[in-house]
Each structure stands twice: as structure tokens, then as C-alpha cells.
Design a protein around this motif. Structure first.
Motif, PDB file in Angstrom:
ATOM      1  N   LEU A 232      65.363  13.549  55.343  1.00 21.90           N
ATOM      2  CA  LEU A 232      66.329  13.974  56.359  1.00 21.90           C
ATOM      3  C   LEU A 232      67.118  15.197  55.917  1.00 21.90           C
ATOM      4  O   LEU A 232      67.450  16.059  56.748  1.00 21.90           O
ATOM      5  CB  LEU A 232      67.276  12.820  56.704  1.00 21.90           C
ATOM      6  CG  LEU A 232      66.645  11.712  57.535  1.00 21.90           C
ATOM      7  CD1 LEU A 232      67.550  10.494  57.586  1.00 21.90           C
ATOM      8  CD2 LEU A 232      66.314  12.196  58.938  1.00 21.90           C
ATOM      9  N   GLU A 233      67.421  15.282  54.642  1.00 23.45           N
ATOM     10  CA  GLU A 233      68.104  16.481  54.142  1.00 23.45           C
ATOM     11  C   GLU A 233      67.233  17.712  54.345  1.00 23.45           C
ATOM     12  O   GLU A 233      67.739  18.798  54.672  1.00 23.45           O
ATOM     13  CB  GLU A 233      68.483  16.293  52.673  1.00 23.45           C
ATOM     14  CG  GLU A 233      69.624  15.316  52.483  1.00 23.45           C
ATOM     15  CD  GLU A 233      69.910  14.960  51.035  1.00 23.45           C
ATOM     16  OE1 GLU A 233      71.022  14.464  50.770  1.00 23.45           O
ATOM     17  OE2 GLU A 233      69.026  15.155  50.161  1.00 23.45           O
ATOM     18  N   GLN A 234      65.917  17.558  54.196  1.00 20.85           N
ATOM     19  CA  GLN A 234      64.989  18.661  54.472  1.00 20.85           C
ATOM     20  C   GLN A 234      65.015  19.020  55.956  1.00 20.85           C
ATOM     21  O   GLN A 234      65.029  20.190  56.323  1.00 20.85           O
ATOM     22  CB  GLN A 234      63.557  18.283  54.062  1.00 20.85           C
ATOM     23  CG  GLN A 234      63.311  18.242  52.586  1.00 20.85           C
ATOM     24  CD  GLN A 234      63.254  19.635  52.005  1.00 20.85           C
ATOM     25  OE1 GLN A 234      62.756  20.568  52.620  1.00 20.85           O
ATOM     26  NE2 GLN A 234      63.768  19.777  50.804  1.00 20.85           N
ATOM     27  N   VAL A 235      65.005  18.004  56.805  1.00 15.33           N
ATOM     28  CA  VAL A 235      65.015  18.226  58.255  1.00 15.33           C
ATOM     29  C   VAL A 235      66.258  19.004  58.665  1.00 15.33           C
ATOM     30  O   VAL A 235      66.187  19.946  59.457  1.00 15.33           O
ATOM     31  CB  VAL A 235      64.957  16.882  59.019  1.00 15.33           C
ATOM     32  CG1 VAL A 235      65.246  17.061  60.503  1.00 15.33           C
ATOM     33  CG2 VAL A 235      63.612  16.204  58.819  1.00 15.33           C
ATOM     34  N   LEU A 236      67.402  18.608  58.125  1.00 11.20           N
ATOM     35  CA  LEU A 236      68.676  19.193  58.546  1.00 11.20           C
ATOM     36  C   LEU A 236      69.086  20.415  57.731  1.00 11.20           C
ATOM     37  O   LEU A 236      70.135  21.004  57.998  1.00 11.20           O
ATOM     38  CB  LEU A 236      69.761  18.118  58.500  1.00 11.20           C
ATOM     39  CG  LEU A 236      69.524  16.955  59.472  1.00 11.20           C
ATOM     40  CD1 LEU A 236      70.505  15.825  59.226  1.00 11.20           C
ATOM     41  CD2 LEU A 236      69.580  17.434  60.909  1.00 11.20           C
TER      42      LEU A 236
ATOM     43  N   GLN B  18      70.616  13.269  62.303  1.00 16.18           N
ATOM     44  CA  GLN B  18      71.964  13.335  61.740  1.00 16.18           C
ATOM     45  C   GLN B  18      72.614  11.947  61.689  1.00 16.18           C
ATOM     46  O   GLN B  18      73.214  11.571  60.683  1.00 16.18           O
ATOM     47  CB  GLN B  18      72.802  14.291  62.582  1.00 16.18           C
ATOM     48  CG  GLN B  18      74.024  14.816  61.911  1.00 16.18           C
ATOM     49  CD  GLN B  18      74.675  15.910  62.750  1.00 16.18           C
ATOM     50  OE1 GLN B  18      74.483  16.000  63.958  1.00 16.18           O
ATOM     51  NE2 GLN B  18      75.470  16.729  62.098  1.00 16.18           N
ATOM     52  N   LEU B  19      72.474  11.190  62.758  1.00 18.07           N
ATOM     53  CA  LEU B  19      73.042   9.840  62.793  1.00 18.07           C
ATOM     54  C   LEU B  19      72.368   8.948  61.755  1.00 18.07           C
ATOM     55  O   LEU B  19      73.043   8.223  61.017  1.00 18.07           O
ATOM     56  CB  LEU B  19      72.891   9.232  64.186  1.00 18.07           C
ATOM     57  CG  LEU B  19      73.409   7.808  64.368  1.00 18.07           C
ATOM     58  CD1 LEU B  19      74.903   7.720  64.075  1.00 18.07           C
ATOM     59  CD2 LEU B  19      73.108   7.318  65.782  1.00 18.07           C
ATOM     60  N   LEU B  20      71.040   9.017  61.674  1.00 18.58           N
ATOM     61  CA  LEU B  20      70.331   8.205  60.681  1.00 18.58           C
ATOM     62  C   LEU B  20      70.740   8.596  59.270  1.00 18.58           C
ATOM     63  O   LEU B  20      70.967   7.728  58.424  1.00 18.58           O
ATOM     64  CB  LEU B  20      68.817   8.347  60.857  1.00 18.58           C
ATOM     65  CG  LEU B  20      67.966   7.544  59.862  1.00 18.58           C
ATOM     66  CD1 LEU B  20      68.267   6.048  59.937  1.00 18.58           C
ATOM     67  CD2 LEU B  20      66.486   7.817  60.104  1.00 18.58           C
ATOM     68  N   LEU B  21      70.881   9.888  59.005  1.00 23.46           N
ATOM     69  CA  LEU B  21      71.296  10.328  57.669  1.00 23.46           C
ATOM     70  C   LEU B  21      72.681   9.794  57.332  1.00 23.46           C
ATOM     71  O   LEU B  21      72.911   9.312  56.217  1.00 23.46           O
ATOM     72  CB  LEU B  21      71.254  11.855  57.562  1.00 23.46           C
ATOM     73  CG  LEU B  21      71.614  12.434  56.198  1.00 23.46           C
ATOM     74  CD1 LEU B  21      70.684  11.912  55.101  1.00 23.46           C
ATOM     75  CD2 LEU B  21      71.585  13.960  56.244  1.00 23.46           C
ATOM     76  N   GLY B  22      73.600   9.853  58.283  1.00 25.36           N
ATOM     77  CA  GLY B  22      74.940   9.309  58.038  1.00 25.36           C
ATOM     78  C   GLY B  22      74.890   7.823  57.715  1.00 25.36           C
ATOM     79  O   GLY B  22      75.577   7.349  56.807  1.00 25.36           O
TER      80      GLY B  22
ATOM     81  N   GLN C 144      74.643   3.395  53.562  1.00 22.56           N
ATOM     82  CA  GLN C 144      73.858   2.295  52.999  1.00 22.56           C
ATOM     83  C   GLN C 144      73.609   2.503  51.504  1.00 22.56           C
ATOM     84  O   GLN C 144      73.580   1.548  50.738  1.00 22.56           O
ATOM     85  CB  GLN C 144      72.525   2.198  53.750  1.00 22.56           C
ATOM     86  CG  GLN C 144      71.696   0.988  53.429  1.00 22.56           C
ATOM     87  CD  GLN C 144      70.465   0.918  54.341  1.00 22.56           C
ATOM     88  OE1 GLN C 144      70.428   1.487  55.426  1.00 22.56           O
ATOM     89  NE2 GLN C 144      69.448   0.222  53.874  1.00 22.56           N
ATOM     90  N   ALA C 145      73.460   3.765  51.097  1.00 20.96           N
ATOM     91  CA  ALA C 145      73.197   4.088  49.697  1.00 20.96           C
ATOM     92  C   ALA C 145      74.480   4.238  48.879  1.00 20.96           C
ATOM     93  O   ALA C 145      74.423   4.551  47.689  1.00 20.96           O
ATOM     94  CB  ALA C 145      72.371   5.371  49.610  1.00 20.96           C
TER      95      ALA C 145
END
Length: 188
Positions: free
Chosen positions: A99-103, A113-117, A122-123
Motif C-alpha cells: 500500500l505504501e507503494q500504491v500511495l 488509504q483507508l486500508l493502510l490506516g 493493527q500493526a
């Protein structure tokens, strides 16, 4: 390739898979076709094939945004599956990297963005979660899931004010993001 996209948009996933596979016989080095095929496999719930196709796309083009996106969403979904609890933390970390690559490229992808947040929270990466979710909420104010995760992440990060603001906003918007009748009922 275009035929595969049309079929996928119409919901003919079997036809789309067949069309993308035909395209790959003609142009096996087409990363975009591998990524599109991965997306169709993901929509069908065929996680292993989605991962395989997305990884094939990244082997050809390490910056293929769609392949990173598919891998992130699939790995996140698998991490949440009961049978993968031992691998969950690793899968979440992998999904975060994708996701960091995507964004990394400035673009609007609110789902990513929502999933990354959520995955940052979670991590245990609460500060990153708070920043990501605040940016999401700037585009989608009052989005309930984002507010809930923001409150949890802010609490985890020790920023009580942000957690309180998220909770207050959620209580005013209600569980579905619409204005709650509670403030009005209290006034009556």
C-alpha cells in the motif's frame, strides 16, 4: 486486453479470465495484463491465483501500481482469515509495504488509504495510522470506519484529543455516517 476489461466490468469474470489468458499468450511480458488478471482472480476469491498473477506483474514491472494494490488487499484479507493467525503479522507487514507503494504516487485512492490506516493501527504504528486516516477524512469527512479506527489509533498513540474528537464526531454522525438524532432528542 480491452475485451477482458469489458467482460470484467460486465461481471463475466470467467470470460475476462479467458480473455486475459489469451492476451498473455500473445504478449507474455505485459505486466498490466498480469495485474488485471490478478484483480479478476481477487474478485472471484481466488487468493492464490491473484497473488501469483500480481507477483508475475511485479516481476515484469516492480512499480506496477495495480499489482501492488491487489497484493495489499488480498494479503490483508488473508491475514484476517482464521486459518492464517500464525502468518497474520507478516501478511499485514507485506500489505502495508504494497500500500505504501500504491500511495507513493500522488493519486486519490481512498480504499487503499483507508486500508493502510487500518493496517497501520493493527500493526501498532499508531502515529502513521492517525496521519493516514486524517488525510482520508479530509476527503471523506464523517466516514464511520475511519473515525472508529482513528479513535483507536489516536488512543494507542497517546493523543487523547484526536481520539475524543473522532468519538464526538462519530456520535454526531451515527454508525452509518448520517447525522444522529441523539443530539436532537436530547434537546427535546
Amino acid at each position: 486486453f480491452l475485451r477482458g476489461r469489458q467482460l470484467a466490468q460486465r461481471g463475466d469474470l470467467a470470460g475476462a479470465i479467458s480473455s486475459f489468458r489469451r492476451a498473455l499468450t500473445l504478449v507474455p511480458g505485459a505486466a498490466d495484463v498480469h495485474a488485471e488478471l490478478a484483480g479478476v482472480f481477487a474478485r472471484e476469491g481466488r487468493a492464490a491465483e491473484a497473488v501469483s498473477s500480481a507477483e508475475a506483474a511485479l516481476a515484469l514491472d516492480p512499480n506496477n501500481r495495480e499489482a501492488h494494490r491487489i497484493l495489499a488487499f488480498v494479503k490483508s484479507a488473508v491475514a484476517d482469515s482464521p486459518g492464517y493467525s500464525a502468518e497474520s503479522a507478516s501478511l499485514v507487514a507485506q500489505a502495508i509495504r504494497h500500500l505504501e507503494q500504491v500511495l507513493a504516487v500522488p493519486t486519490s485512492d481512498l480504499g487503499a488509504q483507508l486500508l493502510l490506516g487500518r493496517l497501520y493501527a493493527q500493526a501498532g504504528q499508531f502515529e502513521k495510522s492517525v496521519g493516514t486516516l486524517k488525510a482520508f477524512l479530509a476527503e471523506e469527512p464523517g466516514y464511520p470506519e475511519a473515525l472508529l479506527v482513528l479513535g483507536q489509533a489516536a488512543e494507542g498513540a497517546g493523543t487523547a484529543a484526536a481520539a475524543t474528537d473522532a468519538g464526538r464526531h462519530l456520535s454526531h454522525t451515527g454508525a452509518r455516517g448520517r447525522p444522529s438524532l441523539r443530539p436532537h432528542a436530547t434537546a427535546l
